[in-house]
Design an enzyme around this catalytic site. Structure first.
Site, PDB file in Angstrom:
ATOM      1  N   ARG A   1       0.841  -1.197   0.000  1.00 33.03           N
ATOM      2  CA  ARG A   1       0.000   0.000   0.000  1.00 33.03           C
ATOM      3  C   ARG A   1       0.871   1.241   0.000  1.00 33.03           C
ATOM      4  O   ARG A   1       1.535   1.549   0.997  1.00 33.03           O
ATOM      5  CB  ARG A   1      -0.937   0.010   1.205  1.00 33.03           C
ATOM      6  CG  ARG A   1      -1.806   1.272   1.262  1.00 33.03           C
ATOM      7  CD  ARG A   1      -3.015   1.143   2.168  1.00 33.03           C
ATOM      8  NE  ARG A   1      -2.691   1.090   3.584  1.00 33.03           N
ATOM      9  CZ  ARG A   1      -3.601   1.193   4.555  1.00 33.03           C
ATOM     10  NH1 ARG A   1      -4.887   1.360   4.250  1.00 33.03           N
ATOM     11  NH2 ARG A   1      -3.248   1.126   5.820  1.00 33.03           N
TER      12      ARG A   1
ATOM     13  N   ASP B   1      -3.742   3.024  14.239  1.00 31.67           N
ATOM     14  CA  ASP B   1      -2.928   3.602  13.181  1.00 31.67           C
ATOM     15  C   ASP B   1      -3.470   4.991  12.896  1.00 31.67           C
ATOM     16  O   ASP B   1      -4.294   5.513  13.648  1.00 31.67           O
ATOM     17  CB  ASP B   1      -2.898   2.705  11.940  1.00 31.67           C
ATOM     18  CG  ASP B   1      -4.262   2.562  11.263  1.00 31.67           C
ATOM     19  OD1 ASP B   1      -5.218   3.263  11.665  1.00 31.67           O
ATOM     20  OD2 ASP B   1      -4.361   1.765  10.316  1.00 31.67           O
TER      21      ASP B   1
END
Length: 530
Positions: A160, A443
Protein backbone atom coordinates in the site's frame (compact mmCIF):
# COMPACT_ATOMS: atom_id res chain seq x y z
CA UNK A 1 22.99 15.36 -3.09
CA UNK A 2 22.16 15.72 -6.79
CA UNK A 3 20.96 12.50 -8.36
CA UNK A 4 19.57 13.73 -11.67
CA UNK A 5 19.37 17.13 -13.31
CA UNK A 6 15.79 17.86 -12.24
CA UNK A 7 15.64 15.77 -9.07
CA UNK A 8 17.29 16.44 -5.75
CA UNK A 9 17.40 14.27 -2.66
CA UNK A 10 16.91 16.38 0.45
CA UNK A 11 17.03 13.60 3.02
CA UNK A 12 20.15 12.67 4.94
CA UNK A 13 22.03 9.55 3.83
CA UNK A 14 20.47 6.35 5.15
CA UNK A 15 21.54 2.76 4.78
CA UNK A 16 20.50 1.29 1.44
CA UNK A 17 19.77 4.57 -0.32
CA UNK A 18 22.29 3.90 -3.11
CA UNK A 19 20.56 0.61 -3.88
CA UNK A 20 17.06 2.12 -3.93
CA UNK A 21 17.50 5.64 -5.33
CA UNK A 22 19.61 4.71 -8.32
CA UNK A 23 19.82 7.22 -11.19
CA UNK A 24 17.59 4.93 -13.29
CA UNK A 25 14.99 4.64 -10.55
CA UNK A 26 14.96 8.40 -10.04
CA UNK A 27 14.53 8.93 -13.79
CA UNK A 28 11.49 6.65 -13.60
CA UNK A 29 10.07 8.70 -10.72
CA UNK A 30 10.71 11.93 -12.65
CA UNK A 31 8.75 10.51 -15.59
CA UNK A 32 5.79 9.67 -13.37
CA UNK A 33 5.92 13.08 -11.67
CA UNK A 34 6.09 15.06 -14.90
CA UNK A 35 3.26 13.12 -16.52
CA UNK A 36 0.83 12.90 -13.62
CA UNK A 37 1.47 15.37 -10.82
CA UNK A 38 -0.52 18.22 -12.35
CA UNK A 39 -3.58 15.94 -12.59
CA UNK A 40 -3.08 14.91 -8.98
CA UNK A 41 -3.06 18.58 -7.94
CA UNK A 42 -6.26 19.25 -9.89
CA UNK A 43 -8.00 16.32 -8.21
CA UNK A 44 -6.95 17.60 -4.79
CA UNK A 45 -8.45 20.99 -5.68
CA UNK A 46 -11.67 19.20 -6.58
CA UNK A 47 -11.70 17.61 -3.11
CA UNK A 48 -11.64 21.11 -1.60
CA UNK A 49 -14.41 22.32 -3.90
CA UNK A 50 -16.53 19.27 -3.07
CA UNK A 51 -16.10 19.92 0.64
CA UNK A 52 -17.24 23.50 0.16
CA UNK A 53 -20.39 22.28 -1.58
CA UNK A 54 -21.09 19.81 1.24
CA UNK A 55 -20.57 22.59 3.79
CA UNK A 56 -23.15 24.59 1.84
CA UNK A 57 -25.70 21.79 2.20
CA UNK A 58 -25.09 19.50 -0.78
CA UNK A 59 -25.58 15.80 -0.04
CA UNK A 60 -23.66 13.13 -1.99
CA UNK A 61 -25.65 10.97 -4.40
CA UNK A 62 -25.00 8.41 -7.09
CA UNK A 63 -23.76 10.19 -10.22
CA UNK A 64 -26.27 10.69 -13.00
CA UNK A 65 -23.50 11.04 -15.61
CA UNK A 66 -22.20 7.53 -14.87
CA UNK A 67 -25.54 5.75 -14.71
CA UNK A 68 -24.62 3.69 -17.80
CA UNK A 69 -21.59 2.29 -15.97
CA UNK A 70 -23.67 1.26 -12.96
CA UNK A 71 -26.36 -0.30 -15.14
CA UNK A 72 -23.97 -1.88 -17.65
CA UNK A 73 -23.15 -5.57 -17.94
CA UNK A 74 -19.39 -5.73 -17.52
CA UNK A 75 -16.82 -7.49 -15.37
CA UNK A 76 -13.34 -6.72 -14.11
CA UNK A 77 -10.41 -8.38 -15.87
CA UNK A 78 -9.03 -11.83 -15.18
CA UNK A 79 -7.73 -12.36 -11.65
CA UNK A 80 -4.42 -14.25 -11.29
CA UNK A 81 -4.45 -17.65 -9.60
CA UNK A 82 -2.42 -16.46 -6.60
CA UNK A 83 -5.01 -13.75 -5.87
CA UNK A 84 -8.01 -16.09 -5.85
CA UNK A 85 -7.65 -17.14 -2.20
CA UNK A 86 -7.43 -14.13 0.13
CA UNK A 87 -9.24 -15.47 3.16
CA UNK A 88 -6.98 -13.82 5.74
CA UNK A 89 -4.73 -10.85 5.08
CA UNK A 90 -2.35 -9.46 7.68
CA UNK A 91 -1.28 -5.82 7.53
CA UNK A 92 1.55 -3.89 9.06
CA UNK A 93 4.39 -1.43 8.54
CA UNK A 94 7.46 -2.08 6.41
CA UNK A 95 10.13 -2.43 9.10
CA UNK A 96 12.39 -5.44 8.56
CA UNK A 97 11.30 -7.68 11.43
CA UNK A 98 7.62 -6.98 10.74
CA UNK A 99 8.01 -7.88 7.07
CA UNK A 100 9.58 -11.24 7.92
CA UNK A 101 7.08 -12.10 10.66
CA UNK A 102 4.08 -11.09 8.54
CA UNK A 103 5.24 -13.11 5.54
CA UNK A 104 5.80 -16.07 7.86
CA UNK A 105 2.51 -15.57 9.73
CA UNK A 106 0.36 -18.12 7.93
CA UNK A 107 -1.86 -15.45 6.39
CA UNK A 108 -2.75 -15.73 2.71
CA UNK A 109 -1.61 -12.16 2.01
CA UNK A 110 0.64 -9.62 3.70
CA UNK A 111 -0.17 -5.99 2.93
CA UNK A 112 3.05 -4.08 3.51
CA UNK A 113 1.95 -0.60 4.45
CA UNK A 114 3.75 2.65 3.60
CA UNK A 115 0.59 4.54 4.54
CA UNK A 116 -1.43 4.60 7.78
CA UNK A 117 0.68 2.02 9.64
CA UNK A 118 4.00 3.67 8.76
CA UNK A 119 5.51 6.87 10.11
CA UNK A 120 7.15 8.26 6.95
CA UNK A 121 10.55 9.19 8.32
CA UNK A 122 13.12 9.19 5.53
CA UNK A 123 14.81 6.18 7.11
CA UNK A 124 11.51 4.25 7.38
CA UNK A 125 10.61 5.00 3.77
CA UNK A 126 14.00 4.08 2.25
CA UNK A 127 14.57 1.10 4.53
CA UNK A 128 11.03 -0.08 3.81
CA UNK A 129 11.77 -0.19 0.10
CA UNK A 130 15.01 -2.06 0.78
CA UNK A 131 13.21 -4.52 3.06
CA UNK A 132 10.65 -5.32 0.37
CA UNK A 133 13.41 -5.56 -2.28
CA UNK A 134 15.07 -8.24 -0.16
CA UNK A 135 11.77 -9.92 0.70
CA UNK A 136 10.83 -10.29 -2.97
CA UNK A 137 14.17 -12.02 -3.59
CA UNK A 138 13.80 -14.06 -0.37
CA UNK A 139 17.15 -12.82 0.95
CA UNK A 140 15.71 -10.82 3.83
CA UNK A 141 17.03 -11.63 7.32
CA UNK A 142 17.05 -9.82 10.65
CA UNK A 143 19.10 -10.39 13.81
CA UNK A 144 18.34 -9.17 17.30
CA UNK A 145 19.72 -11.88 19.54
CA UNK A 146 17.64 -14.19 17.35
CA UNK A 147 17.85 -14.78 13.61
CA UNK A 148 14.68 -14.09 11.60
CA UNK A 149 14.38 -15.42 8.06
CA UNK A 150 11.68 -16.50 5.65
CA UNK A 151 10.05 -19.92 5.74
CA UNK A 152 9.57 -21.99 2.61
CA UNK A 153 5.88 -21.00 2.41
CA UNK A 154 5.12 -17.31 2.84
CA UNK A 155 2.18 -14.98 2.39
CA UNK A 156 1.56 -13.26 -0.92
CA UNK A 157 2.90 -9.70 -0.94
CA UNK A 158 0.73 -6.66 -1.61
CA UNK A 159 1.94 -3.10 -1.02
CA UNK A 160 0.00 0.00 0.00
CA UNK A 161 1.60 3.28 -1.11
CA UNK A 162 0.64 6.54 0.52
CA UNK A 163 -2.42 8.48 -0.64
CA UNK A 164 -2.73 11.17 -3.31
CA UNK A 165 -2.84 13.93 -0.66
CA UNK A 166 0.70 13.33 0.64
CA UNK A 167 4.10 14.33 -0.70
CA UNK A 168 7.58 12.95 -0.11
CA UNK A 169 9.54 16.02 0.94
CA UNK A 170 12.90 14.29 0.66
CA UNK A 171 12.76 14.04 -3.14
CA UNK A 172 12.19 17.35 -4.93
CA UNK A 173 11.69 17.52 -8.69
CA UNK A 174 12.11 21.02 -10.01
CA UNK A 175 10.43 23.13 -7.33
CA UNK A 176 8.01 20.51 -6.03
CA UNK A 177 8.17 17.56 -3.68
CA UNK A 178 7.14 14.37 -5.45
CA UNK A 179 3.80 12.76 -4.72
CA UNK A 180 4.31 10.20 -1.96
CA UNK A 181 1.97 7.84 -3.84
CA UNK A 182 4.11 7.99 -6.96
CA UNK A 183 7.30 7.70 -4.91
CA UNK A 184 6.19 4.57 -3.02
CA UNK A 185 4.55 2.89 -6.00
CA UNK A 186 7.26 3.91 -8.46
CA UNK A 187 10.21 2.57 -6.49
CA UNK A 188 8.49 -0.69 -5.59
CA UNK A 189 7.41 -1.27 -9.17
CA UNK A 190 10.69 -0.23 -10.81
CA UNK A 191 12.86 -2.47 -8.66
CA UNK A 192 10.59 -5.47 -8.20
CA UNK A 193 7.98 -5.89 -10.94
CA UNK A 194 10.07 -8.06 -13.25
CA UNK A 195 11.49 -10.07 -10.35
CA UNK A 196 7.97 -10.75 -9.04
CA UNK A 197 6.80 -11.85 -12.48
CA UNK A 198 9.81 -14.15 -12.87
CA UNK A 199 8.88 -15.77 -9.56
CA UNK A 200 5.38 -16.56 -10.78
CA UNK A 201 3.48 -13.74 -9.11
CA UNK A 202 3.19 -10.03 -9.90
CA UNK A 203 3.25 -6.43 -8.68
CA UNK A 204 0.16 -6.22 -6.45
CA UNK A 205 -1.04 -3.11 -4.65
CA UNK A 206 -3.64 -1.65 -2.29
CA UNK A 207 -4.80 1.87 -3.16
CA UNK A 208 -5.88 4.15 -0.27
CA UNK A 209 -8.03 7.22 0.33
CA UNK A 210 -9.67 7.54 -3.11
CA UNK A 211 -12.62 9.93 -3.16
CA UNK A 212 -13.81 9.54 -6.75
CA UNK A 213 -13.59 7.44 -9.90
CA UNK A 214 -11.47 10.19 -11.45
CA UNK A 215 -8.83 9.50 -8.83
CA UNK A 216 -9.05 5.82 -9.77
CA UNK A 217 -8.64 6.80 -13.42
CA UNK A 218 -5.42 8.60 -12.52
CA UNK A 219 -4.08 5.45 -10.86
CA UNK A 220 -5.03 3.42 -13.92
CA UNK A 221 -3.14 5.80 -16.20
CA UNK A 222 -0.12 5.64 -13.88
CA UNK A 223 -0.24 1.85 -14.05
CA UNK A 224 -0.38 1.87 -17.85
CA UNK A 225 2.53 4.30 -18.13
CA UNK A 226 4.65 2.34 -15.65
CA UNK A 227 4.07 -0.97 -17.42
CA UNK A 228 4.76 0.50 -20.83
CA UNK A 229 7.98 2.13 -19.58
CA UNK A 230 9.33 -1.24 -18.40
CA UNK A 231 7.88 -3.21 -21.34
CA UNK A 232 5.56 -5.18 -19.06
CA UNK A 233 2.15 -6.19 -20.48
CA UNK A 234 -0.62 -3.80 -19.51
CA UNK A 235 -2.85 -5.49 -16.96
CA UNK A 236 -0.01 -7.20 -15.11
CA UNK A 237 -0.38 -4.85 -12.15
CA UNK A 238 -3.27 -5.87 -9.93
CA UNK A 239 -4.78 -3.65 -7.26
CA UNK A 240 -7.40 -3.66 -4.55
CA UNK A 241 -8.98 -0.31 -3.74
CA UNK A 242 -9.87 0.57 -0.18
CA UNK A 243 -13.33 2.09 0.03
CA UNK A 244 -12.48 4.20 3.03
CA UNK A 245 -14.08 7.51 2.17
CA UNK A 246 -17.81 8.08 2.19
CA UNK A 247 -17.70 9.77 -1.21
CA UNK A 248 -16.09 6.70 -2.80
CA UNK A 249 -18.99 4.57 -1.55
CA UNK A 250 -21.21 6.35 -4.09
CA UNK A 251 -18.79 5.48 -6.92
CA UNK A 252 -17.80 1.86 -6.30
CA UNK A 253 -19.01 0.65 -9.70
CA UNK A 254 -17.23 3.52 -11.39
CA UNK A 255 -13.96 2.87 -9.52
CA UNK A 256 -14.05 -0.79 -10.55
CA UNK A 257 -14.78 0.26 -14.12
CA UNK A 258 -11.93 2.78 -14.36
CA UNK A 259 -9.45 0.20 -13.10
CA UNK A 260 -11.08 -2.82 -14.72
CA UNK A 261 -7.84 -4.02 -16.40
CA UNK A 262 -6.00 -3.84 -13.10
CA UNK A 263 -8.43 -4.22 -10.24
CA UNK A 264 -9.22 -7.43 -8.35
CA UNK A 265 -11.37 -6.17 -5.49
CA UNK A 266 -12.52 -3.57 -3.02
CA UNK A 267 -11.83 -3.49 0.71
CA UNK A 268 -14.11 -2.09 3.41
CA UNK A 269 -11.62 0.23 5.14
CA UNK A 270 -13.90 0.81 8.10
CA UNK A 271 -11.83 3.13 10.32
CA UNK A 272 -10.95 5.62 7.62
CA UNK A 273 -14.56 5.37 6.44
CA UNK A 274 -15.85 6.43 9.85
CA UNK A 275 -13.28 9.24 9.93
CA UNK A 276 -14.36 10.33 6.45
CA UNK A 277 -18.02 10.48 7.49
CA UNK A 278 -17.18 12.67 10.47
CA UNK A 279 -14.84 14.84 8.39
CA UNK A 280 -17.12 15.40 5.42
CA UNK A 281 -20.16 16.34 7.53
CA UNK A 282 -18.27 18.02 10.36
CA UNK A 283 -20.03 21.33 9.85
CA UNK A 284 -23.56 19.92 9.75
CA UNK A 285 -25.37 20.41 13.08
CA UNK A 286 -27.67 17.45 12.38
CA UNK A 287 -24.71 15.06 12.05
CA UNK A 288 -23.07 14.80 15.46
CA UNK A 289 -21.49 11.43 16.11
CA UNK A 290 -21.47 9.80 19.57
CA UNK A 291 -18.52 8.09 21.30
CA UNK A 292 -16.20 6.31 18.91
CA UNK A 293 -16.94 2.95 20.56
CA UNK A 294 -20.62 3.30 19.62
CA UNK A 295 -19.90 3.51 15.87
CA UNK A 296 -19.92 -0.21 15.13
CA UNK A 297 -20.41 -2.23 11.96
CA UNK A 298 -24.07 -2.65 12.96
CA UNK A 299 -25.07 1.03 12.73
CA UNK A 300 -27.15 1.99 9.67
CA UNK A 301 -24.60 3.79 7.53
CA UNK A 302 -21.94 1.11 8.07
CA UNK A 303 -24.31 -1.77 7.30
CA UNK A 304 -25.45 -0.03 4.11
CA UNK A 305 -21.89 0.60 2.96
CA UNK A 306 -20.61 -2.92 3.55
CA UNK A 307 -23.68 -4.55 2.02
CA UNK A 308 -23.36 -2.40 -1.10
CA UNK A 309 -19.64 -3.16 -1.33
CA UNK A 310 -20.19 -6.93 -1.36
CA UNK A 311 -23.05 -6.65 -3.85
CA UNK A 312 -21.08 -4.37 -6.19
CA UNK A 313 -17.90 -6.45 -6.13
CA UNK A 314 -19.59 -9.77 -6.75
CA UNK A 315 -21.71 -8.38 -9.56
CA UNK A 316 -18.48 -7.36 -11.30
CA UNK A 317 -16.47 -10.51 -10.53
CA UNK A 318 -14.25 -8.81 -7.95
CA UNK A 319 -13.32 -9.81 -4.42
CA UNK A 320 -15.02 -8.09 -1.48
CA UNK A 321 -12.55 -7.82 1.38
CA UNK A 322 -13.53 -7.19 4.98
CA UNK A 323 -11.85 -4.68 7.22
CA UNK A 324 -9.71 -4.57 10.30
CA UNK A 325 -10.96 -5.41 13.76
CA UNK A 326 -8.72 -3.22 15.91
CA UNK A 327 -8.72 -5.55 18.94
CA UNK A 328 -5.38 -7.23 19.58
CA UNK A 329 -4.50 -10.00 22.03
CA UNK A 330 -2.17 -9.56 24.96
CA UNK A 331 -0.24 -12.74 25.67
CA UNK A 332 0.49 -11.54 29.22
CA UNK A 333 -3.14 -10.80 30.15
CA UNK A 334 -5.55 -13.75 29.79
CA UNK A 335 -8.63 -11.58 30.31
CA UNK A 336 -7.65 -9.14 27.57
CA UNK A 337 -6.66 -12.04 25.35
CA UNK A 338 -10.02 -13.78 25.79
CA UNK A 339 -11.94 -10.57 25.12
CA UNK A 340 -9.94 -9.80 21.96
CA UNK A 341 -10.51 -13.28 20.54
CA UNK A 342 -14.25 -13.14 21.24
CA UNK A 343 -14.67 -9.72 19.66
CA UNK A 344 -12.63 -10.58 16.58
CA UNK A 345 -14.50 -13.87 16.15
CA UNK A 346 -17.86 -12.06 16.25
CA UNK A 347 -16.61 -9.49 13.76
CA UNK A 348 -15.27 -12.06 11.30
CA UNK A 349 -18.36 -14.26 11.62
CA UNK A 350 -20.43 -11.20 10.68
CA UNK A 351 -18.28 -10.45 7.62
CA UNK A 352 -18.27 -14.05 6.38
CA UNK A 353 -22.05 -14.38 6.74
CA UNK A 354 -22.54 -11.15 4.82
CA UNK A 355 -20.66 -12.33 1.76
CA UNK A 356 -17.11 -11.07 2.15
CA UNK A 357 -14.40 -13.21 0.55
CA UNK A 358 -11.73 -12.50 3.16
CA UNK A 359 -10.67 -10.11 5.86
CA UNK A 360 -7.84 -8.27 7.61
CA UNK A 361 -6.10 -8.89 10.92
CA UNK A 362 -3.36 -6.89 12.64
CA UNK A 363 -1.83 -9.66 14.75
CA UNK A 364 -0.64 -13.19 13.83
CA UNK A 365 -2.50 -14.76 16.77
CA UNK A 366 -5.79 -13.70 15.18
CA UNK A 367 -5.20 -15.47 11.86
CA UNK A 368 -6.71 -18.81 13.01
CA UNK A 369 -9.74 -17.00 14.45
CA UNK A 370 -10.42 -15.18 11.20
CA UNK A 371 -9.70 -18.22 9.04
CA UNK A 372 -12.09 -20.41 11.00
CA UNK A 373 -14.91 -17.88 10.57
CA UNK A 374 -14.51 -17.84 6.79
CA UNK A 375 -13.79 -21.57 6.42
CA UNK A 376 -17.06 -22.29 8.21
CA UNK A 377 -19.04 -20.25 5.67
CA UNK A 378 -17.07 -20.62 2.42
CA UNK A 379 -15.74 -24.16 2.84
CA UNK A 380 -13.16 -25.32 0.33
CA UNK A 381 -13.97 -22.70 -2.30
CA UNK A 382 -11.40 -19.88 -2.68
CA UNK A 383 -14.08 -17.18 -2.30
CA UNK A 384 -17.85 -16.69 -2.28
CA UNK A 385 -18.36 -14.43 -5.26
CA UNK A 386 -21.42 -16.50 -6.12
CA UNK A 387 -23.15 -14.74 -3.19
CA UNK A 388 -24.64 -11.81 -5.11
CA UNK A 389 -26.48 -10.17 -2.19
CA UNK A 390 -29.49 -9.35 -4.36
CA UNK A 391 -31.33 -8.65 -1.11
CA UNK A 392 -29.33 -5.44 -0.72
CA UNK A 393 -31.27 -2.34 -1.81
CA UNK A 394 -29.12 0.63 -0.85
CA UNK A 395 -30.18 4.18 -1.62
CA UNK A 396 -28.19 7.35 -1.11
CA UNK A 397 -30.17 8.07 2.06
CA UNK A 398 -29.06 4.74 3.52
CA UNK A 399 -25.40 5.60 3.09
CA UNK A 400 -26.12 8.91 4.84
CA UNK A 401 -28.21 7.51 7.69
CA UNK A 402 -26.01 8.52 10.62
CA UNK A 403 -28.58 7.86 13.35
CA UNK A 404 -27.14 5.75 16.16
CA UNK A 405 -29.92 5.01 18.59
CA UNK A 406 -29.26 5.23 22.31
CA UNK A 407 -25.67 6.39 21.99
CA UNK A 408 -24.21 9.47 23.61
CA UNK A 409 -21.10 11.56 24.00
CA UNK A 410 -19.64 10.67 27.36
CA UNK A 411 -16.95 12.16 29.55
CA UNK A 412 -15.05 8.88 29.25
CA UNK A 413 -15.35 8.99 25.46
CA UNK A 414 -14.03 12.54 25.31
CA UNK A 415 -11.09 11.68 27.57
CA UNK A 416 -10.32 8.53 25.59
CA UNK A 417 -10.23 10.43 22.30
CA UNK A 418 -7.82 12.98 23.73
CA UNK A 419 -5.62 10.30 25.31
CA UNK A 420 -5.48 8.16 22.17
CA UNK A 421 -4.90 11.13 19.90
CA UNK A 422 -1.90 12.36 21.87
CA UNK A 423 -0.48 8.86 22.39
CA UNK A 424 -0.71 8.07 18.69
CA UNK A 425 0.79 11.34 17.50
CA UNK A 426 3.66 10.88 19.95
CA UNK A 427 4.33 7.38 18.62
CA UNK A 428 4.13 8.66 15.03
CA UNK A 429 6.61 11.45 15.71
CA UNK A 430 8.89 8.79 17.23
CA UNK A 431 8.79 6.73 14.03
CA UNK A 432 6.04 4.21 14.87
CA UNK A 433 2.97 4.27 12.64
CA UNK A 434 1.10 1.31 14.17
CA UNK A 435 0.90 1.46 17.95
CA UNK A 436 -0.75 -0.86 20.48
CA UNK A 437 -2.78 1.49 22.69
CA UNK A 438 -5.25 0.22 25.30
CA UNK A 439 -5.35 -3.23 23.69
CA UNK A 440 -6.24 -1.82 20.28
CA UNK A 441 -4.00 -1.48 17.24
CA UNK A 442 -4.12 2.23 16.49
CA UNK A 443 -2.93 3.60 13.18
CA UNK A 444 -3.44 6.99 11.56
CA UNK A 445 -7.04 6.14 10.64
CA UNK A 446 -8.19 5.31 14.15
CA UNK A 447 -6.33 8.27 15.62
CA UNK A 448 -8.04 10.50 13.05
CA UNK A 449 -11.43 9.45 14.40
CA UNK A 450 -10.38 10.55 17.87
CA UNK A 451 -9.19 14.02 16.93
CA UNK A 452 -12.03 14.58 14.40
CA UNK A 453 -14.62 13.79 17.03
CA UNK A 454 -13.11 16.21 19.53
CA UNK A 455 -13.04 18.92 16.82
CA UNK A 456 -16.66 18.26 15.88
CA UNK A 457 -17.94 18.23 19.46
CA UNK A 458 -16.02 21.38 20.29
CA UNK A 459 -17.15 23.38 17.25
CA UNK A 460 -20.88 22.81 17.57
CA UNK A 461 -22.31 25.15 20.16
CA UNK A 462 -24.33 23.48 22.87
CA UNK A 463 -22.70 20.05 22.56
CA UNK A 464 -22.31 18.46 25.96
CA UNK A 465 -21.52 15.09 27.50
CA UNK A 466 -24.14 12.70 28.82
CA UNK A 467 -23.07 13.81 32.27
CA UNK A 468 -24.22 17.35 31.41
CA UNK A 469 -20.77 18.93 31.02
CA UNK A 470 -20.56 21.45 28.12
CA UNK A 471 -17.74 20.69 25.67
CA UNK A 472 -15.93 24.03 25.57
CA UNK A 473 -12.43 25.14 24.64
CA UNK A 474 -11.56 25.56 28.30
CA UNK A 475 -12.80 22.08 29.15
CA UNK A 476 -10.95 20.46 26.26
CA UNK A 477 -7.70 22.25 27.11
CA UNK A 478 -8.03 21.13 30.73
CA UNK A 479 -8.54 17.52 29.66
CA UNK A 480 -5.59 17.72 27.27
CA UNK A 481 -3.43 18.92 30.15
CA UNK A 482 -4.67 16.14 32.41
CA UNK A 483 -4.29 13.40 29.83
CA UNK A 484 -0.81 14.61 28.90
CA UNK A 485 0.19 14.18 32.54
CA UNK A 486 -1.38 10.72 32.59
CA UNK A 487 0.62 9.80 29.49
CA UNK A 488 3.83 11.03 31.12
CA UNK A 489 3.17 8.73 34.07
CA UNK A 490 2.23 5.84 31.79
CA UNK A 491 5.20 5.92 29.39
CA UNK A 492 7.85 7.29 31.73
CA UNK A 493 9.79 10.54 31.56
CA UNK A 494 12.50 9.26 29.20
CA UNK A 495 10.07 8.05 26.53
CA UNK A 496 7.85 11.10 27.07
CA UNK A 497 10.79 13.33 26.12
CA UNK A 498 12.35 11.14 23.44
CA UNK A 499 9.10 10.61 21.57
CA UNK A 500 8.08 14.27 21.76
CA UNK A 501 4.80 13.73 23.61
CA UNK A 502 4.79 17.38 24.68
CA UNK A 503 4.87 18.36 21.03
CA UNK A 504 2.20 15.74 20.30
CA UNK A 505 -0.03 17.30 22.96
CA UNK A 506 0.53 20.76 21.50
CA UNK A 507 -0.20 19.54 17.97
CA UNK A 508 -3.38 17.77 19.12
CA UNK A 509 -4.50 21.02 20.78
CA UNK A 510 -3.87 22.99 17.60
CA UNK A 511 -5.76 20.46 15.49
CA UNK A 512 -8.90 20.39 17.63
CA UNK A 513 -8.94 24.13 18.39
CA UNK A 514 -8.33 25.29 14.82
CA UNK A 515 -11.30 27.07 13.25
CA UNK A 516 -10.54 25.32 9.98
CA UNK A 517 -10.54 21.53 10.07
CA UNK A 518 -7.20 20.11 8.94
CA UNK A 519 -7.89 17.31 6.45
CA UNK A 520 -5.26 14.89 7.80
CA UNK A 521 -3.30 15.14 11.04
CA UNK A 522 -0.25 13.73 9.25
CA UNK A 523 0.00 16.88 7.10
CA UNK A 524 1.09 19.27 9.89
CA UNK A 525 2.84 16.46 11.80
CA UNK A 526 5.05 15.64 8.79
CA UNK A 527 7.13 18.80 9.24
CA UNK A 528 8.33 17.49 12.62
CA UNK A 529 9.91 14.28 11.32
CA UNK A 530 13.13 13.89 9.35
Amino acid sequence: MLVESTAQVKGSPVKGIEQILTPEAVDFLVMLHERFDSRREELLKERVARQQRIDAGERPDFLEETRAVREGDWKVGAIPADLQMRRVEITGPVDRKMVINALNSGADVFMADFEDANSPTWENVVQGQLNLYDAVRRTITYQNGKVYQLKDEVALLKVRPRGWHLTEKHLVIGDNAISAALFDFGLLFFHNAKELIARGTGPYFYLPKLESHLEARLWNDVFVAAQEALAIPVGTIKATVLIETILAAFEMDEILYELREHIVGLNAGRWDYIFSAIKKFRNQPDVIFPDRTAITMQVPFMKAYTGLLVQTCHKRGAHAMGGMAAFIPNRHDPAVNKSAFEKVKADKDFEARNGFDGTWVAHPDLIPVAREAFDKVIGEKPHQKDVLREDVKVKAADLLNFKIEGSKITEAGLRLNINVGILYIGNWLCGTGAAAIHNLMEDAATAEISRAQVWQWLHHEGTHTAEGEPITEERVLQLIKEETEHIKEEVGLAMFKNCHFERASQLFSELVLSTCFVDFLTLPAYKYID
